[in-house]
Structures are given as structure tokens and as C-alpha cells.
Design a protein around this motif. Structure first.
Motif, PDB file in Angstrom:
ATOM      1  N   ASP A 139      16.212  -3.822   3.523  1.00  0.00           N
ATOM      2  CA  ASP A 139      14.892  -4.437   3.623  1.00  0.00           C
ATOM      3  C   ASP A 139      15.027  -5.888   4.096  1.00  0.00           C
ATOM      4  O   ASP A 139      15.545  -6.736   3.373  1.00  0.00           O
ATOM      5  CB  ASP A 139      14.196  -4.389   2.260  1.00  0.00           C
ATOM      6  N   HIS A 140      14.571  -6.153   5.325  1.00  0.00           N
ATOM      7  CA  HIS A 140      14.604  -7.504   5.898  1.00  0.00           C
ATOM      8  C   HIS A 140      13.255  -8.212   5.805  1.00  0.00           C
ATOM      9  O   HIS A 140      13.148  -9.382   6.206  1.00  0.00           O
ATOM     10  CB  HIS A 140      15.001  -7.443   7.379  1.00  0.00           C
ATOM     11  N   GLN A 141      12.243  -7.559   5.328  1.00  0.00           N
ATOM     12  CA  GLN A 141      10.884  -8.084   5.418  1.00  0.00           C
ATOM     13  C   GLN A 141      10.737  -9.427   4.693  1.00  0.00           C
ATOM     14  O   GLN A 141      10.986  -9.533   3.492  1.00  0.00           O
ATOM     15  CB  GLN A 141       9.891  -7.082   4.816  1.00  0.00           C
ATOM     16  N   GLY A 142      10.390 -10.452   5.485  1.00  0.00           N
ATOM     17  CA  GLY A 142      10.178 -11.781   4.928  1.00  0.00           C
ATOM     18  C   GLY A 142      11.438 -12.492   4.501  1.00  0.00           C
ATOM     19  O   GLY A 142      11.356 -13.536   3.839  1.00  0.00           O
ATOM     20  N   LYS A 143      12.594 -11.999   4.880  1.00  0.00           N
ATOM     21  CA  LYS A 143      13.857 -12.533   4.381  1.00  0.00           C
ATOM     22  C   LYS A 143      14.387 -13.681   5.236  1.00  0.00           C
ATOM     23  O   LYS A 143      14.078 -13.816   6.416  1.00  0.00           O
ATOM     24  CB  LYS A 143      14.920 -11.430   4.328  1.00  0.00           C
ATOM     25  N   ARG A 144      15.238 -14.460   4.595  1.00  0.00           N
ATOM     26  CA  ARG A 144      16.003 -15.536   5.234  1.00  0.00           C
ATOM     27  C   ARG A 144      17.429 -15.001   5.400  1.00  0.00           C
ATOM     28  O   ARG A 144      18.088 -14.666   4.417  1.00  0.00           O
ATOM     29  CB  ARG A 144      15.958 -16.775   4.350  1.00  0.00           C
ATOM     30  N   VAL A 145      17.898 -14.926   6.652  1.00  0.00           N
ATOM     31  CA  VAL A 145      19.127 -14.197   6.965  1.00  0.00           C
ATOM     32  C   VAL A 145      20.149 -15.127   7.617  1.00  0.00           C
ATOM     33  O   VAL A 145      19.798 -15.990   8.430  1.00  0.00           O
ATOM     34  CB  VAL A 145      18.827 -13.012   7.914  1.00  0.00           C
ATOM     35  N   LEU A 146      21.414 -14.902   7.292  1.00  0.00           N
ATOM     36  CA  LEU A 146      22.533 -15.594   7.936  1.00  0.00           C
ATOM     37  C   LEU A 146      23.327 -14.582   8.752  1.00  0.00           C
ATOM     38  O   LEU A 146      23.722 -13.545   8.232  1.00  0.00           O
ATOM     39  CB  LEU A 146      23.441 -16.234   6.886  1.00  0.00           C
ATOM     40  N   ASP A 147      23.565 -14.894  10.030  1.00  0.00           N
ATOM     41  CA  ASP A 147      24.392 -14.063  10.910  1.00  0.00           C
ATOM     42  C   ASP A 147      25.623 -14.876  11.283  1.00  0.00           C
ATOM     43  O   ASP A 147      25.574 -15.730  12.169  1.00  0.00           O
ATOM     44  CB  ASP A 147      23.586 -13.657  12.148  1.00  0.00           C
ATOM     45  N   MET A 148      26.744 -14.612  10.596  1.00  0.00           N
ATOM     46  CA  MET A 148      27.982 -15.349  10.850  1.00  0.00           C
ATOM     47  C   MET A 148      28.813 -14.633  11.905  1.00  0.00           C
ATOM     48  O   MET A 148      29.057 -13.434  11.813  1.00  0.00           O
ATOM     49  CB  MET A 148      28.804 -15.476   9.565  1.00  0.00           C
ATOM     50  N   GLY A 149      29.270 -15.385  12.907  1.00  0.00           N
ATOM     51  CA  GLY A 149      29.978 -14.790  14.029  1.00  0.00           C
ATOM     52  C   GLY A 149      29.004 -14.013  14.885  1.00  0.00           C
ATOM     53  O   GLY A 149      29.203 -12.843  15.202  1.00  0.00           O
ATOM     54  N   CYS A 150      27.932 -14.690  15.297  1.00  0.00           N
ATOM     55  CA  CYS A 150      26.752 -14.018  15.855  1.00  0.00           C
ATOM     56  C   CYS A 150      26.969 -13.411  17.235  1.00  0.00           C
ATOM     57  O   CYS A 150      26.217 -12.522  17.641  1.00  0.00           O
ATOM     58  CB  CYS A 150      25.572 -14.969  15.901  1.00  0.00           C
ATOM     59  N   GLY A 151      27.974 -13.878  17.988  1.00  0.00           N
ATOM     60  CA  GLY A 151      28.165 -13.331  19.336  1.00  0.00           C
ATOM     61  C   GLY A 151      26.913 -13.492  20.182  1.00  0.00           C
ATOM     62  O   GLY A 151      26.353 -14.585  20.300  1.00  0.00           O
ATOM     63  N   THR A 152      26.433 -12.399  20.750  1.00  0.00           N
ATOM     64  CA  THR A 152      25.248 -12.441  21.608  1.00  0.00           C
ATOM     65  C   THR A 152      23.960 -12.695  20.841  1.00  0.00           C
ATOM     66  O   THR A 152      22.914 -12.915  21.438  1.00  0.00           O
ATOM     67  CB  THR A 152      25.077 -11.105  22.351  1.00  0.00           C
ATOM     68  N   GLY A 153      24.032 -12.601  19.504  1.00  0.00           N
ATOM     69  CA  GLY A 153      22.821 -12.729  18.687  1.00  0.00           C
ATOM     70  C   GLY A 153      22.143 -11.397  18.437  1.00  0.00           C
ATOM     71  O   GLY A 153      21.034 -11.357  17.884  1.00  0.00           O
ATOM     72  N   ILE A 154      22.782 -10.302  18.780  1.00  0.00           N
ATOM     73  CA  ILE A 154      22.151  -8.987  18.678  1.00  0.00           C
ATOM     74  C   ILE A 154      21.738  -8.652  17.245  1.00  0.00           C
ATOM     75  O   ILE A 154      20.650  -8.108  17.009  1.00  0.00           O
ATOM     76  CB  ILE A 154      23.069  -7.894  19.266  1.00  0.00           C
ATOM     77  N   LEU A 155      22.576  -8.998  16.254  1.00  0.00           N
ATOM     78  CA  LEU A 155      22.238  -8.679  14.872  1.00  0.00           C
ATOM     79  C   LEU A 155      21.112  -9.572  14.367  1.00  0.00           C
ATOM     80  O   LEU A 155      20.256  -9.134  13.582  1.00  0.00           O
ATOM     81  CB  LEU A 155      23.463  -8.814  13.969  1.00  0.00           C
ATOM     82  N   ALA A 156      21.089 -10.821  14.816  1.00  0.00           N
ATOM     83  CA  ALA A 156      20.004 -11.726  14.448  1.00  0.00           C
ATOM     84  C   ALA A 156      18.680 -11.229  15.002  1.00  0.00           C
ATOM     85  O   ALA A 156      17.648 -11.241  14.315  1.00  0.00           O
ATOM     86  CB  ALA A 156      20.308 -13.138  14.960  1.00  0.00           C
TER      87      ALA A 156
END
Length: 280
Positions: A139-156
Motif C-alpha cells: 500500500d503506497h497510498q499517501g505514503k512518503r517513500v525513499l528509493d535508494m539507488g534509484c537508477g532511472t527512477g523507475i521504482l520512484a
């Protein structure tokens, strides 16, 4: 700055091992082909001696020894190279990953547009696809997320599509942080994705995150495990990838030592993406 393309010819059962090995000596973008794969890095980071040492380790591989040739690709020709080699991808029958020159897939709920430049993470590598598959269960709804080693940013970008309000995307390579910012804009999520250059120290002063995504490599994950625990809110999940199934016991031991609780994992071609949580 120009780039180096290393075209590796290798048997299928060796390619993932070589990708991991080359990732440790400066390569951060990989593309499969019929003979093996291509690996990319910047000209200043290219170390021929290190590449030769990697290949020599597998010179007696039972199904065939690997070979490699390198060439320089000028920065202005990079997009042309990707247009020739980057195929669209569908993950879990839900997520379309494509370049801007590929047609849209309106039949799928999620559409991610990626222009890789020189960054790792088009979704074609097992670790990225596994991470997205795991994201679909969180569940990502309304969340504050950290993407470490983001590369292209695809996961972000995926996190925002799943409802995240804010994603901090961090990477140690300057062109990667730039690429993540560009791709966020390409996907119209630039108001919710902040791309930042740096390692774990780039989080100094940050409040804890609701979700952490960490697709890096085994050594970095082990080294930074304590920081991940500090920067995750109680009750929040952390998604790991970037390591082999044989290393899962090391990741799990380090995570549980800090206080994380194991939840689940997915595997594909010996790669792993695992979910842990921080107790409330």
C-alpha cells in the motif's frame, strides 16, 4: 562525457553472474541480446584490467567461456543506441515499461515511460521487475517513500502511480540523478519525486519514511542496513533487491539483527527481491 559499451558474449547460465560481477567494477546499465548482453559505463569509470579479471574467473565455465569487446559511444549518440535496443516490457500483466518512442498500452493500468540515458533500471533486469512486482503488493497510498539507488527512477515513478505523495530518489552517480529527474518529468510526476545525488549520507536530517525501496547490491545493503532501520517508520515495509538467492541468508541475518521482520521474497533466475517490515 562519453560512454563505454562492453559487448559480452557468454552462455545463458553465466550472464546474470557476469552482470553482477561487472556491476561491482563500475558498470550500471545492462541490456540483454541473443549472444549475451551489453554493459555500459562512463569512459572515466572504465577499467579494462578489472574487466579482464572478471572474464578470467570464468574462463573454464562448463558451458563456454565469456568474451568481450568494448567501444566508445559518444553522449549524443546514446539515445540512438537505446532506440535500437530497448524493447517495451510488461510486468505482471499490469505495468507497461516503455520508451517515449514506443506506443502506449491503454489496456494496462500502469504506464511508465523511461529514457535510460546511462542509468540502470529499465525493468528488463530481473531485480527491477521483481521490485515492481513486490511494489504492487504494498500500500503506497499517501505514503512518503525513499528509493535508494534509484537508477532511472523507475521504482520512484511506480510508487507515485501507486499513490505515494512524495518519493526521494537517491543515487551516487550524477547522470543517474539527472536521468531520474528527467524521467519523473516525462511521467508527469515531477511534483512528487525529488532526485538527489549522494549515498546514505544524503539522508542526513530527513524524517523517517513510510516505505523504503533499496535495489542496490549486497555489499551496500549490508553496510547501510542500520541506516535503513533508522529511516523507516515503525510498521513500514522495506523492499530489497540487487543480490542473488545464495546471499539471502546474509541479507536476512543483517536485517533481523537490526530489528526488521522477514515477510516474503520473490526469485527469478537466482535473483531476489525480499520484503521486511519494521515492528510497530
Amino acid at each position: 562525457m562519453d560512454f563505454i559499451e562492453l559487448r559480452v558474449t557468454a552462455p545463458a547460465d553465466l550472464t546474470d553472474i557476469l552482470v553482477a560481477e561487472l556491476g561491482e567494477v563500475g558498470f550500471d546499465t545492462f541490456e540483454d541480446n541473443d549472444e549475451g548482453f551489453c554493459a555500459y559505463t562512463t569512459e572515466d569509470a572504465f577499467n579494462q584490467e578489472a574487466v579482464s579479471e572478471v572474464l578470467a574467473k570464468y574462463a573454464t565455465w562448463p558451458s563456454g567461456h565469456p568474451t568481450a569487446d568494448s567501444r566508445v559511444i559518444t553522449r549524443q549518440n546514446w539515445n540512438t543506441e537505446w532506440e535500437k535496443n530497448f524493447e517495451p516490457l510488461v510486468i505482471s500483466e499490469q505495468v507497461s515499461v516503455r520508451a517515449p518512442f514506443h506506443p502506449e498500452r491503454p489496456d494496462l493500468p500502469y504506464d511508465i515511460v523511461i529514457m535510460p540515458r546511462m542509468s540502470f533500471g529499465t525493468g528488463h533486469h530481473n531485480t527491477t521487475a521483481l521490485m515492481i512486482e513486490n511494489q504492487l503488493t504494498v500500500d503506497h497510498q499517501g505514503k512518503r517513500v525513499l528509493d535508494m539507488g534509484c537508477g532511472t527512477g523507475i521504482l520512484a515513478i511506480m510508487a507515485v502511480h501507486l499513490g505515494a505523495n512524495y518519493v526521494l530518489a537517491v543515487d551516487v552517480e550524477p547522470w543517474t540523478a539527472e536521468n531520474a529527474a528527467d524521467n519523473a518529468q516525462e511521467n508527469n510526476v515531477q511534483d512528487k519525486v525529488e532526485a538527489r545525488l549522494g549515498d546514505i549520507s544524503a539522508l542526513d536530517g530527513e524524517e523517517p519514511f513510510d516505505i523504503i525501496l533499496a535495489n542496490i547490491n549486497r555489499n551496500v545493503l549490508l553496510e547501510d542496513m542500520g541506516a535503513y532501520y533508522r529511516y523507516l517508520r515503525p510498521g513500514g515495509p522495506i523492499l530489497f533487491s540487487g543480490f542473488y538467492e545464495e546471499d539471502m541468508h546474509l541479507i536476512r541475518a543483517a536485517a533481523e539483527k537490526e530489528g526488521f521482520r522477514y515477510q516474503s521474497m520473490r526469485t527469478r533466475n537466482d535473483w531476489v527481491s525480499a520484503i521486511f517490515t519494521k515492528p510497530e
